[in-house]
Design an enzyme around this catalytic site. Sequence first.
Site, mmCIF file in Angstrom:
data_model
loop_
_atom_site.group_PDB
_atom_site.id
_atom_site.type_symbol
_atom_site.label_atom_id
_atom_site.label_comp_id
_atom_site.label_asym_id
_atom_site.label_seq_id
_atom_site.Cartn_x
_atom_site.Cartn_y
_atom_site.Cartn_z
ATOM 1 N N HIS A 37 0.843 -1.210 0.000
ATOM 2 C CA HIS A 37 0.000 0.000 0.000
ATOM 3 C C HIS A 37 0.879 1.263 0.000
ATOM 4 C CE1 HIS A 37 -2.837 -2.843 2.219
ATOM 5 N NE2 HIS A 37 -3.564 -2.460 1.197
ATOM 6 N N GLY A 147 -3.190 -1.543 -6.722
ATOM 7 C CA GLY A 147 -2.119 -2.546 -6.743
ATOM 8 C C GLY A 147 -2.292 -3.546 -7.886
#
Length: 281
Positions: A37, A147
């Site tokens: 993250h 992601g």
Amino acid sequence: MQRFTDPAALQAWAQAVRARGETIGFVPTMGYLHDGHISLMHIARPQCDHLVVSIFVNPLQFGPDEDLDRYPRDESGDQARCVDAGVDVLFFPTPPTMYPDGFQTRVKAGPLASPLCGASRQGHFDGVVTVVLKLFNLVQPHVAVFGAKDYQQFQVIDAMVRDLNLPVVIQAGPIVREPDGLAMSSRNAHLTDDQRQQALCLSQGLNRCEALVADGEFDVARILAAARAFVSQQPLADIDYIELLDAEHLTPIDWLQRPAVLAFAVRFGATRLIDNRILSP
Ligand code: PAF
């Protein structure tokens, strides 16, 4: 760092920022933040005046038998990590504020949502695109970063952005791995030591298949057979799917002629892990 829990207050903030001609970068997350993250925040940070991170474990994208209740959470740890990463605004809504009584509208994801995780998690991607559209409407980002571990998710969101003419640029940040190769995931926290060790079969299986292709193996059935045999050697690994699909359309292929995504979903007990690699002939 400013913190909002009220969607309307965040939206008012975003409107004021845009009215001043300033730019907003956005990283949506479900929290329990790890270096994967943080790498997305580092990608977004230099591209915007204001970086917003949301933390919301979205009930709409979990099926009734899935891990909504046991999804790992760490509010204070996440907050500290966001401060360190230079986040300006943390958005921490609650389910009743995102989905108040009477909430009834859903975005329906298209055919890209049908295979892979869409096949084993019915309705999952409708829940993802619905919350992402809501978050985009609240945060009003110029750029948003997701992601690449969730390859299919990115393709589905990309299609939504195109199809619905959303005024945002979306980007995929590369998969971040532990030193031994395991793709970072909040769900890794649930693995026992044995499961954690055997979970290396995902990244190692992807490496093996990549090596096969580098040696000239383009027959998809043979690549998949090798991948399944490799993962099946681990007694705790329960394969949900191992597929090699056209990277753009997520449709089946017989022969590797253009970029394809090799995608794994493997369960270790109640914990389901995913990983992927783009293979090119
Ligand atoms: O990838 C995730 O963490 C979630 O699916 C997302 C994009 C934040 C939507 O809930």
